[in-house]
Design a protein around this motif. Structure first.
Motif, PDB file in Angstrom:
ATOM      1  N   VAL A  22     -39.577 -22.495 -30.662  1.00  0.00           N
ATOM      2  CA  VAL A  22     -38.291 -21.866 -30.947  1.00  0.00           C
ATOM      3  C   VAL A  22     -38.510 -20.588 -31.755  1.00  0.00           C
ATOM      4  O   VAL A  22     -39.250 -20.569 -32.732  1.00  0.00           O
ATOM      5  CB  VAL A  22     -37.369 -22.832 -31.708  1.00  0.00           C
ATOM      6  N   MET A  23     -37.853 -19.519 -31.336  1.00  0.00           N
ATOM      7  CA  MET A  23     -37.974 -18.231 -32.026  1.00  0.00           C
ATOM      8  C   MET A  23     -36.623 -17.532 -32.061  1.00  0.00           C
ATOM      9  O   MET A  23     -35.823 -17.670 -31.140  1.00  0.00           O
ATOM     10  CB  MET A  23     -39.001 -17.327 -31.332  1.00  0.00           C
ATOM     11  N   ARG A  24     -36.370 -16.781 -33.134  1.00  0.00           N
ATOM     12  CA  ARG A  24     -35.212 -15.902 -33.210  1.00  0.00           C
ATOM     13  C   ARG A  24     -35.622 -14.541 -32.673  1.00  0.00           C
ATOM     14  O   ARG A  24     -36.719 -14.069 -32.960  1.00  0.00           O
ATOM     15  CB  ARG A  24     -34.716 -15.766 -34.644  1.00  0.00           C
ATOM     16  N   THR A  25     -34.739 -13.921 -31.884  1.00  0.00           N
ATOM     17  CA  THR A  25     -35.032 -12.630 -31.289  1.00  0.00           C
ATOM     18  C   THR A  25     -33.969 -11.621 -31.713  1.00  0.00           C
ATOM     19  O   THR A  25     -32.966 -11.976 -32.344  1.00  0.00           O
ATOM     20  CB  THR A  25     -35.061 -12.726 -29.757  1.00  0.00           C
ATOM     21  N   ALA A  26     -34.172 -10.360 -31.321  1.00  0.00           N
ATOM     22  CA  ALA A  26     -33.223  -9.315 -31.689  1.00  0.00           C
ATOM     23  C   ALA A  26     -31.858  -9.563 -31.066  1.00  0.00           C
ATOM     24  O   ALA A  26     -30.826  -9.200 -31.638  1.00  0.00           O
ATOM     25  CB  ALA A  26     -33.771  -7.955 -31.253  1.00  0.00           C
ATOM     26  N   ARG A  27     -31.830 -10.200 -29.906  1.00  0.00           N
ATOM     27  CA  ARG A  27     -30.574 -10.420 -29.193  1.00  0.00           C
ATOM     28  C   ARG A  27     -30.040 -11.837 -29.338  1.00  0.00           C
ATOM     29  O   ARG A  27     -28.921 -12.128 -28.912  1.00  0.00           O
ATOM     30  CB  ARG A  27     -30.742 -10.102 -27.708  1.00  0.00           C
ATOM     31  N   GLY A  28     -30.823 -12.733 -29.909  1.00  0.00           N
ATOM     32  CA  GLY A  28     -30.376 -14.112 -30.032  1.00  0.00           C
ATOM     33  C   GLY A  28     -31.512 -15.040 -30.393  1.00  0.00           C
ATOM     34  O   GLY A  28     -31.997 -15.048 -31.519  1.00  0.00           O
ATOM     35  N   CYS A  29     -32.001 -15.806 -29.421  1.00  0.00           N
ATOM     36  CA  CYS A  29     -33.090 -16.735 -29.685  1.00  0.00           C
ATOM     37  C   CYS A  29     -33.720 -17.151 -28.363  1.00  0.00           C
ATOM     38  O   CYS A  29     -33.178 -16.896 -27.285  1.00  0.00           O
ATOM     39  CB  CYS A  29     -32.603 -17.965 -30.455  1.00  0.00           C
ATOM     40  N   SER A  30     -34.871 -17.796 -28.458  1.00  0.00           N
ATOM     41  CA  SER A  30     -35.575 -18.255 -27.268  1.00  0.00           C
ATOM     42  C   SER A  30     -36.285 -19.560 -27.601  1.00  0.00           C
ATOM     43  O   SER A  30     -36.506 -19.894 -28.771  1.00  0.00           O
ATOM     44  CB  SER A  30     -36.584 -17.210 -26.783  1.00  0.00           C
ATOM     45  N   ALA A  31     -36.660 -20.292 -26.569  1.00  0.00           N
ATOM     46  CA  ALA A  31     -37.373 -21.554 -26.754  1.00  0.00           C
ATOM     47  C   ALA A  31     -37.968 -21.990 -25.432  1.00  0.00           C
ATOM     48  O   ALA A  31     -37.557 -21.532 -24.363  1.00  0.00           O
ATOM     49  CB  ALA A  31     -36.443 -22.640 -27.286  1.00  0.00           C
ATOM     50  N   GLN A  32     -38.929 -22.883 -25.510  1.00  0.00           N
ATOM     51  CA  GLN A  32     -39.452 -23.556 -24.331  1.00  0.00           C
ATOM     52  C   GLN A  32     -38.773 -24.914 -24.240  1.00  0.00           C
ATOM     53  O   GLN A  32     -38.781 -25.676 -25.201  1.00  0.00           O
ATOM     54  CB  GLN A  32     -40.966 -23.716 -24.432  1.00  0.00           C
ATOM     55  N   LEU A  33     -38.174 -25.193 -23.095  1.00  0.00           N
ATOM     56  CA  LEU A  33     -37.499 -26.466 -22.864  1.00  0.00           C
ATOM     57  C   LEU A  33     -38.311 -27.289 -21.881  1.00  0.00           C
ATOM     58  O   LEU A  33     -38.501 -26.882 -20.735  1.00  0.00           O
ATOM     59  CB  LEU A  33     -36.092 -26.236 -22.318  1.00  0.00           C
ATOM     60  N   GLU A  34     -38.794 -28.432 -22.329  1.00  0.00           N
ATOM     61  CA  GLU A  34     -39.531 -29.353 -21.468  1.00  0.00           C
ATOM     62  C   GLU A  34     -38.591 -30.465 -21.014  1.00  0.00           C
ATOM     63  O   GLU A  34     -37.899 -31.068 -21.828  1.00  0.00           O
ATOM     64  CB  GLU A  34     -40.720 -29.955 -22.220  1.00  0.00           C
ATOM     65  N   VAL A  35     -38.560 -30.707 -19.715  1.00  0.00           N
ATOM     66  CA  VAL A  35     -37.687 -31.737 -19.148  1.00  0.00           C
ATOM     67  C   VAL A  35     -38.529 -32.681 -18.304  1.00  0.00           C
ATOM     68  O   VAL A  35     -39.242 -32.243 -17.395  1.00  0.00           O
ATOM     69  CB  VAL A  35     -36.581 -31.119 -18.275  1.00  0.00           C
ATOM     70  N   ARG A  36     -38.452 -33.961 -18.597  1.00  0.00           N
ATOM     71  CA  ARG A  36     -39.088 -34.982 -17.752  1.00  0.00           C
ATOM     72  C   ARG A  36     -37.990 -35.920 -17.277  1.00  0.00           C
ATOM     73  O   ARG A  36     -37.229 -36.465 -18.088  1.00  0.00           O
ATOM     74  CB  ARG A  36     -40.166 -35.756 -18.497  1.00  0.00           C
ATOM     75  N   SER A  37     -37.889 -36.086 -15.964  1.00  0.00           N
ATOM     76  CA  SER A  37     -36.810 -36.895 -15.418  1.00  0.00           C
ATOM     77  C   SER A  37     -37.328 -37.837 -14.351  1.00  0.00           C
ATOM     78  O   SER A  37     -38.329 -37.572 -13.684  1.00  0.00           O
ATOM     79  CB  SER A  37     -35.719 -35.998 -14.833  1.00  0.00           C
ATOM     80  N   LYS A  38     -36.608 -38.952 -14.201  1.00  0.00           N
ATOM     81  CA  LYS A  38     -36.826 -39.899 -13.118  1.00  0.00           C
ATOM     82  C   LYS A  38     -35.464 -40.179 -12.507  1.00  0.00           C
ATOM     83  O   LYS A  38     -34.510 -40.489 -13.218  1.00  0.00           O
ATOM     84  CB  LYS A  38     -37.451 -41.204 -13.622  1.00  0.00           C
ATOM     85  N   SER A  39     -35.369 -40.071 -11.182  1.00  0.00           N
ATOM     86  CA  SER A  39     -34.095 -40.337 -10.517  1.00  0.00           C
ATOM     87  C   SER A  39     -34.362 -40.928  -9.141  1.00  0.00           C
ATOM     88  O   SER A  39     -35.403 -40.684  -8.528  1.00  0.00           O
ATOM     89  CB  SER A  39     -33.264 -39.058 -10.397  1.00  0.00           C
ATOM     90  N   ALA A  40     -33.402 -41.703  -8.652  1.00  0.00           N
ATOM     91  CA  ALA A  40     -33.563 -42.354  -7.354  1.00  0.00           C
ATOM     92  C   ALA A  40     -32.197 -42.722  -6.816  1.00  0.00           C
ATOM     93  O   ALA A  40     -31.215 -42.802  -7.560  1.00  0.00           O
ATOM     94  CB  ALA A  40     -34.438 -43.601  -7.473  1.00  0.00           C
ATOM     95  N   LEU A  41     -32.115 -42.950  -5.520  1.00  0.00           N
ATOM     96  CA  LEU A  41     -30.922 -43.530  -4.922  1.00  0.00           C
ATOM     97  C   LEU A  41     -31.129 -45.036  -4.827  1.00  0.00           C
ATOM     98  O   LEU A  41     -32.068 -45.497  -4.177  1.00  0.00           O
ATOM     99  CB  LEU A  41     -30.666 -42.944  -3.533  1.00  0.00           C
ATOM    100  N   SER A  42     -30.262 -45.800  -5.485  1.00  0.00           N
ATOM    101  CA  SER A  42     -30.452 -47.253  -5.531  1.00  0.00           C
ATOM    102  C   SER A  42     -30.433 -47.863  -4.134  1.00  0.00           C
ATOM    103  O   SER A  42     -31.109 -48.856  -3.870  1.00  0.00           O
ATOM    104  CB  SER A  42     -29.364 -47.886  -6.406  1.00  0.00           C
ATOM    105  N   ALA A  43     -29.687 -47.277  -3.190  1.00  0.00           N
ATOM    106  CA  ALA A  43     -29.602 -47.846  -1.843  1.00  0.00           C
ATOM    107  C   ALA A  43     -30.932 -47.771  -1.097  1.00  0.00           C
ATOM    108  O   ALA A  43     -31.175 -48.549  -0.171  1.00  0.00           O
ATOM    109  CB  ALA A  43     -28.519 -47.122  -1.048  1.00  0.00           C
TER     110      ALA A  43
END
Length: 286
Positions: free
Chosen positions: A76-97
Motif C-alpha cells: 500500500v502506498m500514498r500517491t500524488a493523486r490518491g493511493c495504490s496497492a497490490q490486491l491478491e485474490v484467491r477464489s474457488k467457485s463451482a456450479l453445484s449441479a
C-alpha cells in the motif's frame, strides 16, 4: 454446459474480483451531507484504517454457485493523486449441479485509486490471472476501470435514501492449456465486459447475525447487470446473454463493512457472508 463453464471462469475474474473485491472494504461513514451530496470517496478510501498492507477479508457463498474468496492488500502506498496497492485474490467457485471440483483462481491486481476525479476511479491495468479447472488451466491478464467505486466509502448512509449507481469496464485475455502440459490448445478473450450497478435504495436498520456477532445493519438493494460482451473462444465468436442480478448488501455502519450480500437470480437466492476480517494488517504501509 459450455456456457455454464465459461460463466464460472469469466465471471470469477470479472464479477468477484473486480466488483465485489471493493464492496466489503468500505471506509468509515461520515457525518454531515446527505448521501447524494457526499464528497468524492478517494481521500476517505485511501485513508481508511483497513487500507494498509496485510489487511485481509474472506467471504463464503452458498447456493447454485458455491464460492470462497480471500482478498489481501499488499504494498500500500500514498500517491500524488490518491493511493495504490497490490490486491491478491484467491477464489474457488463451482456450479453445484455439475458435481465437479471447483475452479481455483489466483489473481494479482495493481490497483490505483484516483481521488482527483469528480467520481473516484479505480484502475487495474496489469492484472495476472491463473485458473485451474478439472481438465484445463488458464493463464493470462486482465484490466478494469471502475467509476464511482463499488462500495460505500465516504458516504453518509441514511435510511430511506437513494445512492447513485456505478459502472465497471473490464477486459480479459487468457490462454488455455491441458493439465500437465505446456502446449497451448486455445485462447479466450472478452475485451468489452461490463458490470453496471443501478441506483441503490437504503432500507431500515435491522439486527442480523454476522461473523462479529449480532450487528445492526442496513439493507441496500439494487440491480446489477453483468455482461461479458463479445466473447472469442479461439476463432469462434460467442454472444452470451447478460446476467441480471437483484442484490442486497447488508451494510453495518459501526464496522463500516458490508458483512453479508444476498443475490437473487431466477427466483434463487445466494448468500455471501464475510467469514474472516483482519483489517489492521501485519505490514507497514508507505
Amino acid at each position: 454446459m459450455k456456457s455454464a463453464l465459461l460463466s464460472i471462469l469469466l465471471l470469477g475474474v470479472l464479477g468477484n474480483a473486480l466488483a465485489d473485491s471493493a464492496e466489503p472494504m468500505a471506509a468509515p461513514v461520515t457525518d454531515g451531507a446527505s448521501a447524494a451530496e457526499a464528497a468524492p470517496v478517494g481521500p476517505q478510501l485511501c485513508d481508511a484504517p483497513w487500507f494498509r498492507s496485510g489487511a485481509r477479508v474472506q467471504m463464503e457463498g452458498d447456493g447454485t454457485m458455491p464460492m470462497s474468496i480471500t482478498m489481501t492488500l499488499r504494498d500500500v502506498m500514498r500517491t500524488a493523486r490518491g493511493c495504490s496497492a497490490q490486491l491478491e485474490v484467491r477464489s474457488k467457485s463451482a456450479l453445484s449441479a455439475l458435481m465437479g471440483p471447483p475452479v481455483v483462481m489466483d489473481q494479482v491486481h495493481e490497483i490505483n485509486i484516483d481521488r482527483n476525479s469528480t467520481r473516484t476511479r479505480i484502475d487495474s491495468r496489469n492484472a495476472t490471472i491463473n485458473a485451474q479447472a478439472r481438465y484445463a488451466r488458464m493463464f493470462g491478464g486482465a484490466s478494469f476501470t471502475g467509476s464511482g467505486v463499488f462500495n460505500y466509502a465516504g458516504m453518509t448512509i441514511r435510511e430511506n435514501t437513494t445512492l447513485e449507481g456505478e459502472t465497471f469496464q473490464s477486459a480479459v485475455d487468457l490462454k488455455i492449456y491441458p493439465l500437465g502440459s505446456d502446449d497451448m490448445v486455445g485462447t479466450m478473450q472478452a475485451q468489452h465486459a461490463s458490470i453496471i450497478v443501478g441506483s441503490r435504495h437504503v432500507g431500515r436498520k435491522q439486527m442480523i447475525d454476522t461473523v462479529l456477532g449480532r450487528k445492526e445493519c442496513m439493507p441496500i438493494t439494487y440491480e446489477k447487470r453483468t455482461s461479458l460482451g463479445p466473447l472469442m473462444i479461439g476463432d469462434e465468436l460467442l454472444q452470451l446473454e447478460p446476467s441480471v442480478l437483484h442484490v442486497t448488501d447488508w451494510y453495518c455502519p459501526t464496522e463500516a463493512f458490508v458483512l453479508r450480500t444476498e443475490i437473487r437470480q431466477n427466483n434463487k437466492v445466494q448468500k455471501v457472508n464475510v467469514t474472516a476480517l483482519e483489517l489492521t494488517g501485519d505490514e507497514d504501509s508507505h
